[in-house]
Scaffold this active site. Structure first.
Site, PDB file in Angstrom:
ATOM      1  N   LYS A 110      15.575   5.634   8.237  1.00 41.07           N
ATOM      2  CA  LYS A 110      14.096   5.265   7.860  1.00 41.07           C
ATOM      3  C   LYS A 110      13.885   4.734   6.693  1.00 41.07           C
ATOM      4  CE  LYS A 110      12.347   9.817   6.813  1.00 41.07           C
ATOM      5  NZ  LYS A 110      12.016  11.103   7.297  1.00 41.07           N
ATOM      6  N   TYR A 168      -1.149  -6.081 -22.100  1.00 42.48           N
ATOM      7  CA  TYR A 168      -2.808  -6.015 -21.801  1.00 42.48           C
ATOM      8  C   TYR A 168      -3.140  -4.857 -22.579  1.00 42.48           C
ATOM      9  CZ  TYR A 168      -2.388  -8.873 -17.135  1.00 42.48           C
ATOM     10  OH  TYR A 168      -1.885  -9.789 -16.560  1.00 42.48           O
ATOM     11  N   MET A 201       2.246  -6.304 -13.141  1.00 41.91           N
ATOM     12  CA  MET A 201       2.376  -6.415 -11.540  1.00 41.91           C
ATOM     13  C   MET A 201       3.890  -7.122 -11.437  1.00 41.91           C
ATOM     14  SD  MET A 201       0.455  -9.057  -8.535  1.00 41.91           S
ATOM     15  CE  MET A 201      -0.910  -8.239  -8.871  1.00 41.91           C
TER      16      MET A 201
END
Ligand SMILES: *Cc1c(COP(=O)(O)O)cnc(C)c1O
Length: 358
Positions: free
Chosen positions: A12, A251, A299
């Site tokens: 799975k 950042y 990201m």
């Protein structure tokens, strides 16, 4: 383990992040002929690539609209609610093919499974509609067999399961497979091993928990970890910049250089399963050296400090998980927690990262 016990490999969640298309054929070659998945969507992927003689079992979600697909192909699935049981019977009748089912019973996890008060009705439906059903299994799932704090609860579950199997037997049902054990069940509770085991995490070389690892290695007298992990995760250096002392990196203001630094970027980020919790915290390998992640994980990018690595250049290999030279980064150190995080981290590796079998 007894040879007569059916070994079902759990694939799975994209084979625990390893890639179902890559893993399944390799495991077939090792002689495994039974695979378990969570949903129809996963079953479809496995069905495409598995050999004809291999069996598939769906342990979780089957949308009513896809029952026909599963029954038609002889794919077995867990039945844990009257809703599913009734729909299964209806669909099997409609397409005139027996549905292969595993009756899941509640033994103490309180998640899915028929509760004791429902069993009379279940059994009466099973008897009434036996021409449409092949009752291949009775099963349940253990609620935390990897941790000793759950010892009493697990023993109670095993006892309940045995009792309910006996009850089914008295009602005239003797399915081929009675199954309860996952990896930790197999490793820690021999009484949970019956006619079939559903093994996931330890197939991939990970322990269900540190406790299980320690207990098992001690009992069996292993000096070294007998499980071998097969997954590594690699990327490369995308850019390198000189950054003077006293400058904020990435950042915000979570990292400031405390020396003249060489800062590199790697094109992976939280969008690819590289957790934000590794901001100013994780490590990767470059040229056989462990180097820190600096600043926040973005990201699509992480920033690393390569000041101490000689001759770093764009294109150099970066190991996020795995080995490089004599050093290694394990999934668990990567997740910076205990082994129970393995499950989560592995399965968060996105489907779209290319996998290569080596
Ligand atoms: C995931 C799962 C397993 C396998 O568990 P591991 O701890 O990875 O061995 C077995 N049974 C069921 C029902 C599962 O959902």
């Amino acid at each position: 383990m007894n040879k007569d016990v059916k070994y079902s490999m759990v694939v799975k969640a994209n084979a625990y992040g390893h890639g179902i298309e890559e893993i399944l054929p390799m495991i077939e070659e090792c002689g495994v002929d039974h695979f378990s998945v969570f949903s129809v969507a996963e079953a479809m992927r496995a069905y495409e690539i598995k050999k004809d003689y291999c069996d598939l079992m769906i342990m979780g979600f089957v949308d009513d609209d896809y029952l026909e697909w599963a029954i038609e192909r002889g794919i077995s699935f867990f039945v844990f609610s009257l809703h599913r049981l009734k729909h299964t019977i209806e669909m099997a009748r409609k397409i005139e093919k027996k549905a292969k089912i595993h009756v899941e019973i509640e033994t103490g996890m309180h998640r899915t499974g028929f509760c004791e008060y429902q069993l009379e009705e279940v059994v009466s439906l099973l008897k009434q509609h036996f021409v449409y059903l092949e009752i291949e299994g009775i099963c349940s799932h253990l609620a935390g067999a990897e941790s000793i704090v759950n010892y009493k609860r697990i023993l109670e579950q095993i006892r309940t399961f045995h009792e309910l199997c006996d009850w089914f037997h008295d009602e005239g049902f003797d399915p081929r497979y009675r199954h309860l054990a996952c990896s930790a069940g197999v490793l820690n509770y021999s009484d949970s091993v019956m006619d079939m085991v559903r093994v996931g995490i330890s197939n991939y070389g990970f322990w269900p928990s540190d406790e299980t690892k320690m207990m098992h290695m001690k009992e069996e007298g292993f000096e070294e970890d007998p499980l071998k992990r097969v997954l590594s995760w690699k990327s490369e250096i995308m850019s390198v910049n000189k950054v003077p002392r006293g400058k904020y990196v990435s950042y915000g203001r979570s990292y400031i250089t405390n020396r003249n630094s060489l800062i590199a970027t790697v094109p992976v980020g939280y969008g690819y399963g590289f957790s934000r919790t590794l901001s100013n915290n994780g490590h990767v390998l470059v040229s056989g050296k462990r180097v820190p992640v600096v600043g926040t994980v973005n990201m699509n990018m992480v920033v690393i400090d390569v000041t101490d690595v000689k001759n770093v250049k764009v294109g150099d290999e970066v190991v996020l998980i795995g080995e490089q030279g004599d050093t290694s980064i394990s999934v668990s150190s990567f997740s910076d927690m205990n082994n129970s995080m393995n499950y989560e981290l592995l399965t968060r590796l996105p489907n779209h990262i290319p996998r290569k079998v080596i």
